[in-house]
Design a protein around this motif. Sequence first.
Motif, short mmCIF file in Angstrom:
data_model
loop_
_atom_site.label_atom_id
_atom_site.label_comp_id
_atom_site.label_asym_id
_atom_site.label_seq_id
_atom_site.Cartn_x
_atom_site.Cartn_y
_atom_site.Cartn_z
N ASP A 73 15.65 3.32 1.38
CA ASP A 73 15.11 1.95 1.46
C ASP A 73 13.95 1.90 2.45
OD1 ASP A 73 16.99 1.07 -0.38
OD2 ASP A 73 18.36 0.31 1.16
N LEU A 74 14.10 2.57 3.59
CA LEU A 74 13.02 2.60 4.58
C LEU A 74 11.82 3.38 4.08
CD1 LEU A 74 14.89 3.17 7.96
CD2 LEU A 74 13.55 1.19 7.29
N VAL A 75 12.08 4.49 3.41
CA VAL A 75 10.98 5.27 2.83
C VAL A 75 10.19 4.39 1.86
CG1 VAL A 75 10.40 7.22 1.33
CG2 VAL A 75 12.09 7.52 3.17
N ALA A 76 10.89 3.65 1.02
CA ALA A 76 10.22 2.78 0.04
C ALA A 76 9.41 1.69 0.73
CB ALA A 76 11.26 2.17 -0.90
N ILE A 77 9.96 1.12 1.81
CA ILE A 77 9.24 0.07 2.55
C ILE A 77 7.95 0.63 3.13
CG2 ILE A 77 9.32 -1.33 4.65
CD1 ILE A 77 12.33 -1.79 3.99
N LEU A 78 8.02 1.80 3.73
CA LEU A 78 6.82 2.40 4.31
C LEU A 78 5.84 2.84 3.22
CD1 LEU A 78 8.36 4.45 7.22
CD2 LEU A 78 6.77 2.56 7.43
N TYR A 79 6.37 3.34 2.13
CA TYR A 79 5.48 3.83 1.07
C TYR A 79 4.70 2.67 0.45
CZ TYR A 79 3.62 6.64 -2.66
OH TYR A 79 2.74 7.29 -3.49
N ARG A 84 8.60 -4.45 -3.22
CA ARG A 84 9.78 -5.25 -2.92
C ARG A 84 9.39 -6.68 -2.58
NH1 ARG A 84 13.99 -4.92 2.00
NH2 ARG A 84 12.10 -5.41 3.13
N ASN A 85 8.29 -6.83 -1.88
CA ASN A 85 7.82 -8.14 -1.42
C ASN A 85 6.31 -8.24 -1.64
OD1 ASN A 85 7.08 -10.45 -0.10
ND2 ASN A 85 7.78 -9.80 1.92
N PRO A 86 5.89 -8.78 -2.78
CA PRO A 86 4.45 -8.86 -3.08
C PRO A 86 3.63 -9.65 -2.07
CG PRO A 86 5.76 -9.36 -5.03
CD PRO A 86 6.71 -9.29 -3.87
N GLN A 87 4.27 -10.52 -1.28
CA GLN A 87 3.56 -11.35 -0.31
C GLN A 87 3.46 -10.70 1.07
OE1 GLN A 87 2.09 -14.14 -1.46
NE2 GLN A 87 2.92 -13.48 -3.42
N PRO A 92 0.56 -0.66 2.48
CA PRO A 92 1.27 0.34 1.68
C PRO A 92 0.85 1.74 2.14
CG PRO A 92 -0.50 -0.63 0.41
CD PRO A 92 -0.49 -1.33 1.73
N PHE A 93 1.50 2.23 3.18
CA PHE A 93 1.08 3.47 3.83
C PHE A 93 1.06 4.67 2.90
CE2 PHE A 93 2.46 0.88 7.43
CZ PHE A 93 1.41 1.06 8.30
#
Length: 114
Positions: A73-79, A84-87, A92-93
Amino acid sequence: MLLQVIVLALLIGSAASATPACAQSAAAEGQKLAFDRGKGNCLTCHEIKGGDLPGTIGPALKDIKSKYPDRNDLVAILYDETKRNPQTVMPPFGRNRILTDQEINAIVDFLQTL
């Protein structure tokens, strides 16, 4: 045969003892990247224990392992948090190649220590 068993036991023991050191090294590299104003730059938006001049745009990064027990989940957030949240205002690292996959994983290793 006995020598092979002893060598195998030594290899398994050394691999098991090297794992925490490798994890520590990855977490240290992740902290360096997270605090680097030209790379991860997490402090621009987040308060992180040990970081100087934190921002307040994003949430304080603490208790991360309990908030995100699945490291993916964290990897996806950083990637790319926009999936997950278009706003989101979070960059998007990974998608923008600001950080490599290896760097993202190192930062996640660090975040999981918070």
